[in-house]
Write a protein that holds these residues in place. Structure first.
Motif, mmCIF file in Angstrom:
data_model
loop_
_atom_site.group_PDB
_atom_site.id
_atom_site.type_symbol
_atom_site.label_atom_id
_atom_site.label_comp_id
_atom_site.label_asym_id
_atom_site.label_seq_id
_atom_site.Cartn_x
_atom_site.Cartn_y
_atom_site.Cartn_z
ATOM 1 N N ALA A 151 40.483 13.278 59.926
ATOM 2 C CA ALA A 151 40.329 14.723 60.171
ATOM 3 C C ALA A 151 41.402 15.512 59.411
ATOM 4 N N LYS A 152 42.631 14.982 59.381
ATOM 5 C CA LYS A 152 43.711 15.676 58.633
ATOM 6 C C LYS A 152 43.387 15.689 57.148
ATOM 7 N N ALA A 153 42.860 14.569 56.660
ATOM 8 C CA ALA A 153 42.506 14.499 55.227
ATOM 9 C C ALA A 153 41.380 15.491 54.905
ATOM 10 N N VAL A 154 40.413 15.637 55.818
ATOM 11 C CA VAL A 154 39.318 16.601 55.606
ATOM 12 C C VAL A 154 39.908 18.016 55.564
ATOM 13 N N LYS A 155 40.783 18.304 56.516
ATOM 14 C CA LYS A 155 41.417 19.636 56.577
ATOM 15 C C LYS A 155 42.171 19.935 55.268
#
Ligand code: PEP
Length: 251
Positions: free
Chosen positions: A23-27
């Motif tokens: 999720a952090k990488a997507v953000k």
């Protein structure tokens, strides 16, 4: 203009730690920009919703992958739409072919789930699609028509306007076989016409219809270029942030 959407269905993948990292990488990847009017949604497993809600900016939507037919009570192991909404998620996938096939979810149950989602202010991402045998027999439009008519039975026009449809030919899911752009457009156009008959042309024109089935950075642009394809529901490729965002940038 219809909303363009790219939604990532993580299925039963990632531990909580891995999910938070994804999720952090997507953000972070999304921070470098998305085409105008394109929304990104992630659908992690239930266990990750609350943690991921804290990681995601409000511009990225959060979805569950399923919900119960009932709101609460003695249904061991189930998760209700009300519970999902209480995590801050805004969407729920309903009627994915894996739910229909492996968990024997019926059209009637899916209709209850759509109602549950709507009454808890969640946007249903309602999935439909034929299997290989149905495609080869040439009965794919009838199959999808029945799924949509029964799944959305009793849903009025105001509620229908809140729904997202995902057309996912089962023979293309996780198989590496993608529907050709012509096959995708044929079905998306068919679905939009069906919805125009069920509701009206204006409502059908506004609904986003996503394509799902082995969509990846190398084929997304030609599928998304079709008039009635408004984005994608992405399985395997959504587990890699760079691939997922590359798909979102394919418009
Ligand atoms: C899906 O399961 O919704 C899906 C489209 O999977 P994949 O992209 O892996 O085919």
């Amino acid at each position: 203009m219809r909303r363009k959407i790219v939604a990532g269905n993580w299925k039963m993948n990632t531990t909580l730690k891995e999910g938070l990292e994804l999720a952090k990488a997507v953000k972070e990847n999304a921070e470098s920009g998305l085409p105008d009017g394109v929304s990104v949604i992630v659908a992690p497993p239930f266990t990750h919703l609350t943690g991921i809600k804290d990681v995601l900016p409000s511009s990225i939507g959060l979805s569950a992958q399923n919900c119960a037919t009932d709101e609460s009570g003695a249904f061991t192991g189930e998760v209700s739409a009300k519970m999902i909404a209480s995590t801050g998620a805004q969407y729920v996938i309903i009627g994915h072919s894996e739910r229909r096939l492996y968990f024997r979810e019926t059209d009637d149950e899916l209709n209850k789930k759509v109602n549950m989602a709507l009454s808890n202010n969640l946007t249903p991402i309602f999935c439909c699609g034929e299997n290989l045998e149905e495609r080869e027999k040439g009965i794919y439009t009838e199959v999808v028509k029945k799924q949509i008519e029964l799944g959305l039975s009793g849903i009025d026009k105001d509620d229908f306007k809140k729904i997202i449809i995902a057309y996912e030919p089962v023979w293309a899911i996780g198989t590496g076989k993608t529907a050709s752009p012509e096959q995708a457009q044929e079905m998306h156009g068919y679905i939009r016409n069906l919805l125009a008959e069920m509701y009206d042309a204006e409502a059908a024109d506004k609904v986003s219809i996503l394509y799902g089935g082995s969509c990846k950075p190398s084929n997304a642009a030609e599928i998304f270029a079709n008039e009635d394809v408004d984005g994608g529901l992405i399985g395997g490729a959504s587990l890699n942030a760079a691939d997922f965002l590359a798909i979102a940038r394919s418009f």
